[in-house]
Scaffold this motif. Structure first.
Motif, PDB file in Angstrom:
ATOM      1  N   MET A  90       0.823  -1.212   0.000  1.00  7.88           N
ATOM      2  CA  MET A  90       0.000   0.000   0.000  1.00  7.88           C
ATOM      3  C   MET A  90       0.858   1.263   0.000  1.00  7.88           C
ATOM      4  O   MET A  90       0.512   2.267  -0.629  1.00  7.88           O
ATOM      5  N   GLU A  91       1.986   1.207   0.686  1.00  7.86           N
ATOM      6  CA  GLU A  91       2.843   2.382   0.786  1.00  7.86           C
ATOM      7  C   GLU A  91       3.484   2.771  -0.544  1.00  7.86           C
ATOM      8  O   GLU A  91       4.004   3.877  -0.681  1.00  7.86           O
ATOM      9  N   ARG A  92       3.431   1.887  -1.517  1.00  6.36           N
ATOM     10  CA  ARG A  92       4.003   2.201  -2.826  1.00  6.36           C
ATOM     11  C   ARG A  92       3.112   3.140  -3.637  1.00  6.36           C
ATOM     12  O   ARG A  92       3.524   3.664  -4.675  1.00  6.36           O
ATOM     13  N   HIS A  93       1.892   3.345  -3.182  1.00  2.00           N
ATOM     14  CA  HIS A  93       0.929   4.113  -3.971  1.00  2.00           C
ATOM     15  C   HIS A  93       0.457   5.365  -3.242  1.00  2.00           C
ATOM     16  O   HIS A  93       0.320   5.369  -2.013  1.00  2.00           O
ATOM     17  N   GLU A  94       0.197   6.375  -4.032  1.00  2.00           N
ATOM     18  CA  GLU A  94      -0.521   7.538  -3.524  1.00  2.00           C
ATOM     19  C   GLU A  94      -2.004   7.232  -3.678  1.00  2.00           C
ATOM     20  O   GLU A  94      -2.493   7.038  -4.793  1.00  2.00           O
ATOM     21  N   ILE A  95      -2.716   7.153  -2.578  1.00  2.00           N
ATOM     22  CA  ILE A  95      -4.131   6.800  -2.631  1.00  2.00           C
ATOM     23  C   ILE A  95      -4.936   8.051  -2.970  1.00  2.00           C
ATOM     24  O   ILE A  95      -5.165   8.917  -2.133  1.00  2.00           O
ATOM     25  N   LYS A  96      -5.354   8.117  -4.220  1.00  2.00           N
ATOM     26  CA  LYS A  96      -6.085   9.288  -4.709  1.00  2.00           C
ATOM     27  C   LYS A  96      -7.572   9.176  -4.381  1.00  2.00           C
ATOM     28  O   LYS A  96      -8.062   8.082  -4.062  1.00  2.00           O
ATOM     29  N   PRO A  97      -8.303  10.293  -4.468  1.00  2.00           N
ATOM     30  CA  PRO A  97      -9.756  10.211  -4.282  1.00  2.00           C
ATOM     31  C   PRO A  97     -10.382   9.241  -5.286  1.00  2.00           C
ATOM     32  O   PRO A  97      -9.854   9.030  -6.376  1.00  2.00           O
ATOM     33  N   LYS A  98     -11.494   8.638  -4.895  1.00  2.00           N
ATOM     34  CA  LYS A  98     -12.217   7.674  -5.724  1.00  2.00           C
ATOM     35  C   LYS A  98     -11.334   6.475  -6.067  1.00  2.00           C
ATOM     36  O   LYS A  98     -11.040   6.193  -7.226  1.00  2.00           O
ATOM     37  N   THR A  99     -10.902   5.772  -5.029  1.00  2.00           N
ATOM     38  CA  THR A  99     -10.045   4.601  -5.207  1.00  2.00           C
ATOM     39  C   THR A  99     -10.744   3.345  -4.709  1.00  2.00           C
ATOM     40  O   THR A  99     -11.395   3.342  -3.672  1.00  2.00           O
ATOM     41  N   ALA A 100     -10.565   2.271  -5.479  1.00  2.00           N
ATOM     42  CA  ALA A 100     -10.982   0.932  -5.052  1.00  2.00           C
ATOM     43  C   ALA A 100      -9.720   0.116  -4.797  1.00  2.00           C
ATOM     44  O   ALA A 100      -8.748   0.217  -5.562  1.00  2.00           O
ATOM     45  N   VAL A 101      -9.713  -0.656  -3.729  1.00  2.00           N
ATOM     46  CA  VAL A 101      -8.593  -1.550  -3.451  1.00  2.00           C
ATOM     47  C   VAL A 101      -9.072  -2.981  -3.670  1.00  2.00           C
ATOM     48  O   VAL A 101     -10.041  -3.429  -3.052  1.00  2.00           O
ATOM     49  N   LYS A 102      -8.393  -3.666  -4.586  1.00  2.00           N
ATOM     50  CA  LYS A 102      -8.766  -5.043  -4.926  1.00  2.00           C
ATOM     51  C   LYS A 102      -7.695  -5.983  -4.389  1.00  2.00           C
ATOM     52  O   LYS A 102      -6.527  -5.902  -4.775  1.00  2.00           O
ATOM     53  N   ILE A 103      -8.111  -6.867  -3.495  1.00  2.00           N
ATOM     54  CA  ILE A 103      -7.174  -7.759  -2.811  1.00  2.00           C
ATOM     55  C   ILE A 103      -7.332  -9.177  -3.338  1.00  2.00           C
ATOM     56  O   ILE A 103      -8.425  -9.745  -3.320  1.00  2.00           O
ATOM     57  N   PHE A 104      -6.213  -9.740  -3.789  1.00  2.00           N
ATOM     58  CA  PHE A 104      -6.196 -11.112  -4.283  1.00  2.00           C
ATOM     59  C   PHE A 104      -5.270 -11.941  -3.396  1.00  2.00           C
ATOM     60  O   PHE A 104      -4.180 -11.490  -3.040  1.00  2.00           O
ATOM     61  N   VAL A 105      -5.698 -13.149  -3.060  1.00  2.00           N
ATOM     62  CA  VAL A 105      -4.869 -14.036  -2.242  1.00  2.00           C
ATOM     63  C   VAL A 105      -4.650 -15.379  -2.941  1.00  2.00           C
ATOM     64  O   VAL A 105      -4.290 -16.363  -2.305  1.00  2.00           O
ATOM     65  N   SER A 106      -4.873 -15.402  -4.253  1.00  2.00           N
ATOM     66  CA  SER A 106      -4.742 -16.632  -5.046  1.00  2.00           C
ATOM     67  C   SER A 106      -5.638 -17.734  -4.511  1.00  2.00           C
ATOM     68  O   SER A 106      -5.330 -18.926  -4.624  1.00  2.00           O
ATOM     69  N   GLY A 107      -6.743 -17.333  -3.916  1.00  2.00           N
ATOM     70  CA  GLY A 107      -7.696 -18.268  -3.352  1.00  2.00           C
ATOM     71  C   GLY A 107      -8.874 -17.498  -2.793  1.00  2.00           C
ATOM     72  O   GLY A 107      -9.417 -16.627  -3.467  1.00  2.00           O
ATOM     73  N   SER A 108      -9.243 -17.769  -1.549  1.00  2.00           N
ATOM     74  CA  SER A 108     -10.418 -17.149  -0.934  1.00  2.00           C
ATOM     75  C   SER A 108     -10.014 -16.268   0.243  1.00  2.00           C
ATOM     76  O   SER A 108      -9.506 -16.760   1.259  1.00  2.00           O
ATOM     77  N   PHE A 109     -10.267 -14.983   0.126  1.00  2.00           N
ATOM     78  CA  PHE A 109      -9.974 -14.013   1.186  1.00  2.00           C
ATOM     79  C   PHE A 109     -10.743 -14.359   2.452  1.00  2.00           C
ATOM     80  O   PHE A 109     -10.275 -14.093   3.568  1.00  2.00           O
ATOM     81  N   LEU A 110     -11.917 -14.953   2.320  1.00  2.00           N
ATOM     82  CA  LEU A 110     -12.771 -15.235   3.466  1.00  2.00           C
ATOM     83  C   LEU A 110     -12.493 -16.587   4.121  1.00  2.00           C
ATOM     84  O   LEU A 110     -13.108 -16.913   5.133  1.00  2.00           O
ATOM     85  N   ASN A 111     -11.602 -17.369   3.543  1.00  2.00           N
ATOM     86  CA  ASN A 111     -11.243 -18.658   4.124  1.00  2.00           C
ATOM     87  C   ASN A 111     -10.127 -18.447   5.143  1.00  2.00           C
ATOM     88  O   ASN A 111      -8.991 -18.124   4.793  1.00  2.00           O
ATOM     89  N   GLU A 112     -10.437 -18.651   6.411  1.00  2.00           N
ATOM     90  CA  GLU A 112      -9.465 -18.385   7.470  1.00  2.00           C
ATOM     91  C   GLU A 112      -8.308 -19.373   7.475  1.00  2.00           C
ATOM     92  O   GLU A 112      -7.292 -19.137   8.137  1.00  2.00           O
ATOM     93  N   GLU A 113      -8.431 -20.473   6.722  1.00  2.00           N
ATOM     94  CA  GLU A 113      -7.318 -21.402   6.565  1.00  2.00           C
ATOM     95  C   GLU A 113      -6.284 -20.843   5.587  1.00  2.00           C
ATOM     96  O   GLU A 113      -5.121 -21.247   5.606  1.00  2.00           O
ATOM     97  N   GLU A 114      -6.718 -19.931   4.736  1.00  2.00           N
ATOM     98  CA  GLU A 114      -5.809 -19.306   3.774  1.00  2.00           C
ATOM     99  C   GLU A 114      -5.288 -17.971   4.292  1.00  2.00           C
ATOM    100  O   GLU A 114      -4.084 -17.704   4.250  1.00  2.00           O
ATOM    101  N   LEU A 115      -6.193 -17.104   4.742  1.00  2.00           N
ATOM    102  CA  LEU A 115      -5.803 -15.826   5.332  1.00  2.00           C
ATOM    103  C   LEU A 115      -6.387 -15.771   6.739  1.00  2.00           C
ATOM    104  O   LEU A 115      -7.614 -15.722   6.902  1.00  2.00           O
ATOM    105  N   PRO A 116      -5.548 -15.810   7.769  1.00  2.00           N
ATOM    106  CA  PRO A 116      -6.064 -15.839   9.152  1.00  2.00           C
ATOM    107  C   PRO A 116      -6.974 -14.652   9.460  1.00  2.00           C
ATOM    108  O   PRO A 116      -6.800 -13.560   8.909  1.00  2.00           O
ATOM    109  N   LYS A 117      -7.938 -14.878  10.313  1.00  2.00           N
ATOM    110  CA  LYS A 117      -8.889 -13.842  10.680  1.00  2.00           C
ATOM    111  C   LYS A 117      -8.186 -12.603  11.217  1.00  2.00           C
ATOM    112  O   LYS A 117      -8.575 -11.466  10.904  1.00  2.00           O
ATOM    113  N   GLU A 118      -7.132 -12.784  11.992  1.00  2.00           N
ATOM    114  CA  GLU A 118      -6.422 -11.646  12.566  1.00  2.00           C
ATOM    115  C   GLU A 118      -5.842 -10.755  11.461  1.00  2.00           C
ATOM    116  O   GLU A 118      -5.912  -9.515  11.533  1.00  2.00           O
ATOM    117  N   ALA A 119      -5.281 -11.380  10.434  1.00  2.00           N
ATOM    118  CA  ALA A 119      -4.730 -10.615   9.314  1.00  2.00           C
ATOM    119  C   ALA A 119      -5.846  -9.924   8.542  1.00  2.00           C
ATOM    120  O   ALA A 119      -5.725  -8.747   8.168  1.00  2.00           O
TER     121      ALA A 119
END
Length: 354
Positions: A90-119
């Motif tokens: 995120m720090e590599r970008h200047e976050i301008k007005p009207k921005t969408a952030v699209k997060i990919f984890v090569s799987g399921s963002f909502l699966n806690e086995e892939e991305l822990p709930k804390e993260a």
């Protein structure tokens, strides 16, 4: 099922050939102009490495066209490391007005086995504090979409749109099962969309359907028809946006194996334009057509004279949701012949050389 056995073998062999890389080395980010719900804006794309898609790592072997598992370290990534990677990107970008952030984890963002709930919670908290971020878009298989999880995610983003994107791919359960090996049905997808629709009274939550253009064992004509029918189905189910993903040949997939043997080719760009024309003429929700791989050896292709021009027309049409202006090229007749006669020849690749 035979396709699952085949995919399992292909996946295991592909994983054996993968070079070991650290999560930090696999992390990627970029930006582009994009269409938000509020109109034209900016998108920040972020890939956070995780242990890998649970479906791809299962005995089923995952989807026939997908090699995103190659972007995974195939080992547990701690919550702390995942969050730090996200912050660094995120720090590599200047976050301008009207921005969408699209997060990919090569799987399921909502699966806690892939991305822990804390993260997950920490990442959403960081995004909530970004004043210029309007939308947060994540990907998930439908089985991980539950009222509890959606409520938890939205509680961290009370004033931002939280969109869950799901790879429906096709409205045909037959195609999903026997050509894509998707591992879920329309019933599963409808349940997940229903959960999101139910939560709309309390949160700014939306859903998006990814639709795949031309799975294996599919003719050019059938690919067009299936894409149009799938968009109609997804809108009727109640998704808020549609994103088409025309096939691009990924390494280490069944699709690549068939392509190398001359039994598969990605769709013509003319077919993509035909899909846009038919869907946007009737759809009441935003419809995006991804142009990744257009004009390359492994992606959608017409001819060298028109590939780039048509790609640019499609990108422009995504931003203003228009139907691209009519365009002519000598290769269009070859595409038309391919569509007309593919049923006669029973060919699932393009019999006329492009």
């Amino acid at each position: 099922m035979e396709i699952q056995n085949l995919m399992s073998d292909i996946r295991k062999n592909a994983i054996k050939r993968m070079d070991k890389q650290s999560p930090s080395d696999l992390a990627v980010t970029w930006t582009s102009e994009d269409l938000l719900y509020s109109g034209k804006g900016n998108a920040v794309f972020i890939i956070i490495p995780t242990p890998g898609c649970a479906h791809a790592l299962s005995e089923s072997g995952g989807c026939t066209m997908c090699s995103y598992i190659a972007d995974s370290p195939l080992e547990e990534v701690s919550s702390e490391e995942s969050v730090q990677i996200f912050k660094n990107l995120m720090e590599r970008h200047e976050i301008k007005p009207k921005t969408a952030v699209k997060i990919f984890v090569s799987g399921s963002f909502l699966n806690e086995e892939e991305l822990p709930k804390e993260a997950r919670d920490d990442i959403l908290t960081i995004l909530n504090n970004e004043e210029n971020v309007e939308e947060v878009i994540v990907e998930s298989r439908p089985e991980y979409v539950t009222e509890e999880v959606i409520r938890e995610c939205c509680s961290f983003l009370p004033d931002k749109i939280f969109e869950v994107s799901m790879g429906l791919e096709s409205s045909s359960d037959y195609i999903k099962k026997y050509r894509i090996n998707k591992g879920f049905s329309n019933e599963d997808f409808e349940r997940a969309v229903g959960v999101i629709k139910k939560m709309k009274n309390d949160y700014k939550v939306t859903s998006k359907a990814y639709l795949f253009v031309k799975p294996i064992l599919t003719s050019e004509k059938e690919a067009i028809g299936d894409a149009v029918a799938s968009a109609q189905y997804a809108e009727e189910v109640g998704v808020d946006r549609i994103s088409f993903c025309p096939a691009t040949i990924h390494k280490g997939t069944l699709m690549e194996l068939l392509w190398r043997r001359g039994s598969y080719q990605p769709p013509w760009i003319w077919s993509v334009l035909e899909i846009i024309k038919r869907v946007r003429s009737s759809s009441k929700i935003p419809v995006i057509m991804d142009t990744s791989g257009f004009g390359t050896r492994r992606g959608p292709f017409n001819c060298k004279k028109c590939n780039k021009k048509l790609k640019n027309l499609i990108i422009e049409s995504n931003l203003n949701q228009s139907i691209p202006e009519e365009f002519e090229c000598e290769c269009k007749n070859r595409w038309a012949a391919n569509v007309e006669f593919c049923d006669v020849t029973r060919s699932t690749c393009n019999i006329i050389n492009r």
